[in-house]
Motif scaffolding. Structure first.
Motif, short mmCIF file in Angstrom:
data_model
loop_
_atom_site.label_atom_id
_atom_site.label_comp_id
_atom_site.label_asym_id
_atom_site.label_seq_id
_atom_site.Cartn_x
_atom_site.Cartn_y
_atom_site.Cartn_z
N LYS A 198 4.30 7.23 -7.51
CA LYS A 198 4.46 6.44 -8.73
C LYS A 198 5.49 5.35 -8.44
CE LYS A 198 5.86 6.50 -13.58
NZ LYS A 198 6.25 7.32 -14.75
N ARG A 199 5.12 4.10 -8.71
CA ARG A 199 6.05 2.99 -8.50
C ARG A 199 6.94 2.83 -9.72
NH1 ARG A 199 3.39 -2.05 -5.26
NH2 ARG A 199 2.30 -0.88 -3.63
N TYR A 200 8.24 2.98 -9.51
CA TYR A 200 9.20 2.84 -10.59
C TYR A 200 9.78 1.43 -10.66
CZ TYR A 200 8.97 7.86 -11.37
OH TYR A 200 8.52 9.13 -11.67
N ASP A 201 9.43 0.59 -9.69
CA ASP A 201 9.90 -0.79 -9.69
C ASP A 201 8.96 -1.59 -8.78
OD1 ASP A 201 11.41 -3.14 -10.00
OD2 ASP A 201 13.32 -2.08 -9.77
N ASP A 202 9.12 -2.92 -8.82
CA ASP A 202 8.41 -3.81 -7.91
C ASP A 202 9.46 -4.61 -7.15
OD1 ASP A 202 6.60 -5.38 -6.55
OD2 ASP A 202 6.07 -6.62 -8.27
N LEU A 203 10.26 -3.87 -6.36
CA LEU A 203 11.41 -4.47 -5.71
C LEU A 203 11.00 -5.53 -4.68
CD1 LEU A 203 14.41 -4.08 -6.10
CD2 LEU A 203 14.41 -2.46 -4.20
N ALA A 204 9.87 -5.36 -4.07
CA ALA A 204 9.42 -6.34 -3.08
C ALA A 204 9.29 -7.72 -3.70
CB ALA A 204 8.10 -5.90 -2.45
N ARG A 220 0.84 -1.20 0.00
CA ARG A 220 0.00 0.00 0.00
C ARG A 220 0.87 1.24 0.00
NH1 ARG A 220 -4.22 -0.30 4.78
NH2 ARG A 220 -4.91 1.59 3.70
N THR A 221 0.56 2.17 -0.89
CA THR A 221 1.28 3.43 -0.95
C THR A 221 0.28 4.56 -1.15
OG1 THR A 221 1.59 3.16 -3.34
CG2 THR A 221 3.40 2.46 -1.91
#
Length: 288
Positions: free
Chosen positions: A253-259, A247-248
Protein backbone atom coordinates in the motif's frame (compact mmCIF):
# COMPACT_ATOMS: atom_id res chain seq x y z
CA UNK A 1 38.40 6.40 28.06
CA UNK A 2 37.95 8.68 25.07
CA UNK A 3 37.17 12.33 25.80
CA UNK A 4 35.91 12.97 22.25
CA UNK A 5 32.26 13.97 22.02
CA UNK A 6 30.03 14.76 19.06
CA UNK A 7 27.92 17.90 18.96
CA UNK A 8 24.50 16.43 18.17
CA UNK A 9 23.13 19.87 17.38
CA UNK A 10 25.42 20.30 14.36
CA UNK A 11 26.20 16.75 13.19
CA UNK A 12 23.84 15.42 10.53
CA UNK A 13 25.14 11.92 11.18
CA UNK A 14 24.38 11.75 14.89
CA UNK A 15 20.85 11.49 16.28
CA UNK A 16 20.07 13.23 19.54
CA UNK A 17 19.71 10.64 22.33
CA UNK A 18 16.17 10.12 23.54
CA UNK A 19 14.98 8.51 26.77
CA UNK A 20 13.92 4.91 26.57
CA UNK A 21 15.17 1.40 26.21
CA UNK A 22 15.75 -0.38 22.91
CA UNK A 23 13.48 -3.30 22.09
CA UNK A 24 14.98 -6.78 22.51
CA UNK A 25 14.34 -10.16 20.95
CA UNK A 26 12.82 -11.53 24.19
CA UNK A 27 10.53 -8.50 24.49
CA UNK A 28 9.32 -9.03 20.92
CA UNK A 29 8.80 -12.75 21.52
CA UNK A 30 6.84 -12.00 24.71
CA UNK A 31 4.31 -9.91 22.76
CA UNK A 32 2.61 -13.15 21.68
CA UNK A 33 0.77 -14.67 24.62
CA UNK A 34 -1.27 -17.88 24.34
CA UNK A 35 -1.03 -17.70 20.57
CA UNK A 36 -2.21 -14.08 20.26
CA UNK A 37 -0.54 -10.69 19.95
CA UNK A 38 -2.79 -8.00 21.41
CA UNK A 39 -0.96 -5.10 19.73
CA UNK A 40 0.46 -5.93 16.27
CA UNK A 41 4.21 -5.53 15.85
CA UNK A 42 5.33 -2.79 13.46
CA UNK A 43 8.33 -3.24 11.16
CA UNK A 44 9.82 -1.37 8.22
CA UNK A 45 13.05 -1.73 6.31
CA UNK A 46 15.86 0.79 6.75
CA UNK A 47 19.19 0.99 4.94
CA UNK A 48 20.56 4.39 5.98
CA UNK A 49 21.18 6.39 9.13
CA UNK A 50 18.71 9.13 8.26
CA UNK A 51 15.89 6.78 7.34
CA UNK A 52 16.44 4.94 10.62
CA UNK A 53 16.13 8.24 12.50
CA UNK A 54 12.82 8.99 10.82
CA UNK A 55 11.31 5.53 11.29
CA UNK A 56 12.63 4.61 14.73
CA UNK A 57 9.94 6.19 16.89
CA UNK A 58 7.18 4.45 14.94
CA UNK A 59 8.57 0.91 14.70
CA UNK A 60 9.19 -1.98 17.04
CA UNK A 61 11.80 -3.39 14.67
CA UNK A 62 13.84 -2.09 11.74
CA UNK A 63 15.03 -4.66 9.22
CA UNK A 64 18.17 -4.03 7.21
CA UNK A 65 17.00 -6.31 4.43
CA UNK A 66 19.10 -7.72 1.62
CA UNK A 67 16.42 -6.04 -0.50
CA UNK A 68 18.91 -3.17 -0.38
CA UNK A 69 20.49 -4.89 -3.37
CA UNK A 70 17.54 -3.80 -5.49
CA UNK A 71 16.44 -0.68 -3.60
CA UNK A 72 19.86 0.94 -3.08
CA UNK A 73 22.18 -0.69 -5.62
CA UNK A 74 19.85 -1.37 -8.54
CA UNK A 75 20.71 -5.07 -8.67
CA UNK A 76 18.31 -7.50 -10.38
CA UNK A 77 17.82 -9.61 -7.25
CA UNK A 78 19.16 -10.10 -3.73
CA UNK A 79 21.56 -12.82 -4.87
CA UNK A 80 24.62 -10.56 -5.49
CA UNK A 81 24.39 -8.83 -2.07
CA UNK A 82 27.52 -9.26 0.07
CA UNK A 83 28.22 -9.46 3.78
CA UNK A 84 30.21 -6.23 3.46
CA UNK A 85 27.15 -4.41 2.09
CA UNK A 86 24.97 -5.69 4.92
CA UNK A 87 27.52 -4.71 7.57
CA UNK A 88 27.94 -1.18 6.23
CA UNK A 89 24.21 -0.48 6.05
CA UNK A 90 23.45 -2.34 9.27
CA UNK A 91 25.93 -0.19 11.21
CA UNK A 92 24.38 2.98 9.75
CA UNK A 93 20.87 1.93 10.82
CA UNK A 94 22.03 1.06 14.34
CA UNK A 95 23.68 4.48 14.62
CA UNK A 96 20.46 6.17 13.50
CA UNK A 97 18.10 4.40 15.92
CA UNK A 98 17.51 4.33 19.65
CA UNK A 99 14.26 2.46 20.19
CA UNK A 100 13.68 -0.23 17.57
CA UNK A 101 15.32 -3.65 17.56
CA UNK A 102 17.58 -3.73 14.49
CA UNK A 103 17.62 -6.99 12.52
CA UNK A 104 20.14 -7.54 9.72
CA UNK A 105 19.72 -10.07 6.90
CA UNK A 106 22.40 -12.64 6.20
CA UNK A 107 22.93 -12.56 2.43
CA UNK A 108 22.75 -15.51 0.05
CA UNK A 109 25.72 -17.86 0.31
CA UNK A 110 26.86 -16.66 3.73
CA UNK A 111 25.12 -19.24 5.93
CA UNK A 112 23.70 -22.16 3.95
CA UNK A 113 26.90 -24.22 3.87
CA UNK A 114 26.92 -25.25 7.52
CA UNK A 115 25.91 -24.05 10.99
CA UNK A 116 29.56 -23.16 11.56
CA UNK A 117 29.61 -20.94 8.47
CA UNK A 118 26.39 -19.31 9.62
CA UNK A 119 27.81 -18.62 13.08
CA UNK A 120 30.96 -17.05 11.61
CA UNK A 121 28.87 -14.77 9.41
CA UNK A 122 26.28 -13.88 12.04
CA UNK A 123 28.83 -13.15 14.77
CA UNK A 124 30.81 -10.93 12.39
CA UNK A 125 27.70 -9.02 11.40
CA UNK A 126 26.64 -8.47 15.00
CA UNK A 127 30.13 -7.25 15.95
CA UNK A 128 30.47 -4.89 12.99
CA UNK A 129 26.94 -3.45 13.06
CA UNK A 130 25.87 -3.52 16.69
CA UNK A 131 22.56 -5.11 15.68
CA UNK A 132 20.68 -7.30 18.12
CA UNK A 133 19.32 -10.00 15.79
CA UNK A 134 19.96 -11.72 12.47
CA UNK A 135 17.47 -12.87 9.83
CA UNK A 136 17.85 -15.83 7.51
CA UNK A 137 15.62 -17.55 4.98
CA UNK A 138 14.50 -21.16 4.83
CA UNK A 139 12.49 -23.81 6.62
CA UNK A 140 13.10 -27.39 7.69
CA UNK A 141 16.48 -27.58 5.96
CA UNK A 142 17.83 -24.55 7.82
CA UNK A 143 16.22 -25.30 11.21
CA UNK A 144 19.35 -27.03 12.62
CA UNK A 145 21.30 -23.87 11.81
CA UNK A 146 18.70 -21.72 13.60
CA UNK A 147 19.05 -23.93 16.68
CA UNK A 148 22.85 -23.82 16.46
CA UNK A 149 22.86 -20.02 16.38
CA UNK A 150 20.25 -19.41 19.06
CA UNK A 151 22.04 -21.80 21.40
CA UNK A 152 25.15 -19.67 20.93
CA UNK A 153 23.59 -16.33 21.75
CA UNK A 154 22.39 -15.08 18.37
CA UNK A 155 18.68 -14.18 18.17
CA UNK A 156 17.23 -15.35 14.86
CA UNK A 157 14.29 -14.12 12.82
CA UNK A 158 13.13 -16.77 10.36
CA UNK A 159 11.65 -16.26 6.90
CA UNK A 160 9.35 -18.73 5.12
CA UNK A 161 6.95 -18.75 2.19
CA UNK A 162 8.27 -16.70 -0.70
CA UNK A 163 11.99 -16.60 0.00
CA UNK A 164 13.67 -14.18 -2.45
CA UNK A 165 17.10 -15.78 -2.11
CA UNK A 166 15.58 -18.95 -3.59
CA UNK A 167 14.09 -17.13 -6.59
CA UNK A 168 16.04 -19.29 -9.04
CA UNK A 169 14.56 -22.45 -7.55
CA UNK A 170 11.07 -21.03 -7.12
CA UNK A 171 11.04 -19.68 -10.67
CA UNK A 172 9.87 -16.18 -9.77
CA UNK A 173 8.22 -14.00 -7.15
CA UNK A 174 4.66 -15.32 -7.42
CA UNK A 175 2.51 -16.07 -4.37
CA UNK A 176 3.24 -19.35 -2.63
CA UNK A 177 0.97 -21.91 -1.01
CA UNK A 178 -1.67 -22.22 -3.72
CA UNK A 179 -1.39 -26.01 -3.79
CA UNK A 180 -2.12 -28.12 -0.73
CA UNK A 181 1.34 -29.70 -0.96
CA UNK A 182 3.12 -26.36 -0.96
CA UNK A 183 0.91 -25.01 1.81
CA UNK A 184 1.73 -28.02 3.98
CA UNK A 185 5.44 -27.53 3.34
CA UNK A 186 5.29 -23.88 4.37
CA UNK A 187 3.47 -24.87 7.55
CA UNK A 188 6.14 -27.49 8.30
CA UNK A 189 8.86 -24.93 7.58
CA UNK A 190 7.36 -22.42 10.02
CA UNK A 191 6.92 -25.02 12.75
CA UNK A 192 10.50 -26.23 12.30
CA UNK A 193 11.92 -22.71 12.58
CA UNK A 194 9.72 -22.01 15.59
CA UNK A 195 10.82 -25.19 17.35
CA UNK A 196 14.46 -24.35 16.57
CA UNK A 197 14.15 -21.19 18.65
CA UNK A 198 13.49 -18.29 16.29
CA UNK A 199 12.10 -15.30 18.20
CA UNK A 200 9.96 -14.26 15.22
CA UNK A 201 9.19 -15.44 11.69
CA UNK A 202 8.50 -13.49 8.51
CA UNK A 203 5.94 -15.12 6.22
CA UNK A 204 6.07 -13.58 2.76
CA UNK A 205 3.91 -13.75 -0.32
CA UNK A 206 1.55 -16.56 0.67
CA UNK A 207 -2.18 -17.07 0.31
CA UNK A 208 -4.05 -15.10 2.99
CA UNK A 209 -5.64 -18.12 4.67
CA UNK A 210 -2.28 -19.87 4.87
CA UNK A 211 -0.65 -16.82 6.50
CA UNK A 212 -3.38 -16.87 9.15
CA UNK A 213 -2.90 -20.61 9.66
CA UNK A 214 0.87 -20.22 10.05
CA UNK A 215 0.33 -17.44 12.59
CA UNK A 216 -1.88 -19.70 14.70
CA UNK A 217 0.38 -22.71 14.33
CA UNK A 218 3.55 -21.34 15.93
CA UNK A 219 4.50 -19.76 19.22
CA UNK A 220 6.78 -17.10 17.77
CA UNK A 221 5.24 -13.86 16.46
CA UNK A 222 4.62 -14.07 12.70
CA UNK A 223 5.35 -10.97 10.64
CA UNK A 224 3.40 -10.74 7.42
CA UNK A 225 4.45 -9.22 4.12
CA UNK A 226 1.91 -10.11 1.51
CA UNK A 227 0.23 -12.34 4.09
CA UNK A 228 -2.74 -11.53 6.30
CA UNK A 229 -3.97 -8.80 8.67
CA UNK A 230 -4.27 -11.64 11.20
CA UNK A 231 -0.49 -11.98 11.41
CA UNK A 232 1.16 -10.81 14.63
CA UNK A 233 2.79 -7.90 12.81
CA UNK A 234 3.51 -6.42 9.39
CA UNK A 235 6.57 -5.31 7.43
CA UNK A 236 7.01 -3.44 4.15
CA UNK A 237 9.97 -2.13 2.22
CA UNK A 238 9.91 1.54 3.21
CA UNK A 239 10.71 2.85 -0.26
CA UNK A 240 7.78 0.86 -1.67
CA UNK A 241 5.44 2.21 1.00
CA UNK A 242 6.59 5.78 0.32
CA UNK A 243 5.99 5.50 -3.42
CA UNK A 244 9.62 5.78 -4.49
CA UNK A 245 9.22 3.29 -7.34
CA UNK A 246 6.79 3.11 -10.25
CA UNK A 247 6.30 -0.64 -9.87
CA UNK A 248 5.60 -2.31 -6.54
CA UNK A 249 4.32 -5.74 -5.49
CA UNK A 250 0.57 -6.27 -5.18
CA UNK A 251 0.76 -6.42 -1.40
CA UNK A 252 2.20 -2.90 -1.04
CA UNK A 253 0.00 0.00 0.00
CA UNK A 254 1.46 3.36 -1.02
CA UNK A 255 1.20 5.84 1.83
CA UNK A 256 2.83 8.64 -0.16
CA UNK A 257 4.08 9.56 -3.64
CA UNK A 258 7.53 10.65 -2.54
CA UNK A 259 9.11 10.08 -5.93
CA UNK A 260 6.93 12.77 -7.51
CA UNK A 261 7.57 15.20 -4.67
CA UNK A 262 11.34 14.72 -4.92
CA UNK A 263 11.20 15.24 -8.68
CA UNK A 264 9.16 18.41 -8.24
CA UNK A 265 11.61 19.78 -5.68
CA UNK A 266 14.57 19.00 -7.95
CA UNK A 267 12.80 20.70 -10.88
CA UNK A 268 12.18 23.83 -8.79
CA UNK A 269 15.84 23.92 -7.73
CA UNK A 270 17.06 23.45 -11.29
CA UNK A 271 14.82 26.27 -12.51
CA UNK A 272 16.08 28.70 -9.87
CA UNK A 273 19.71 27.86 -10.58
CA UNK A 274 19.22 28.44 -14.30
CA UNK A 275 17.46 31.78 -13.86
CA UNK A 276 19.94 32.83 -11.15
CA UNK A 277 17.24 33.35 -8.52
CA UNK A 278 19.15 30.95 -6.22
CA UNK A 279 21.10 31.61 -4.11
CA UNK A 280 19.74 34.82 -2.63
CA UNK A 281 21.12 36.97 0.17
CA UNK A 282 19.57 34.52 2.64
CA UNK A 283 21.83 31.73 1.37
CA UNK A 284 25.08 33.68 0.90
CA UNK A 285 27.63 35.22 3.27
CA UNK A 286 27.95 39.02 3.33
CA UNK A 287 30.74 41.21 4.74
CA UNK A 288 30.21 42.23 8.37
Amino acid sequence: MSTFTIDTSTSRATPSPVPGKRMTAPSIRARKIDGKTAEPIVLLTAYTMRMAQLLDAHCDMLIVGDSLGQVIYGLPSTIPVTVEMMCAHGAAVVRGSWHALVVVDMPFGSYEGSPEQAFATASRMMKETGCAAIKLEGGEAIAPTVAFLTQRGIPIMGHVGLTPQAVNVLGGYGARGRSSEEAEKILRDARAIDEAGAFSIVVEGVIEGLATEVTRAVGAPVIGIGGSAECDGQVLVTEDMLGMFERTPRFVKRYDDLASRISEAAAAYASEVRDRSFPTAEQTYQPK
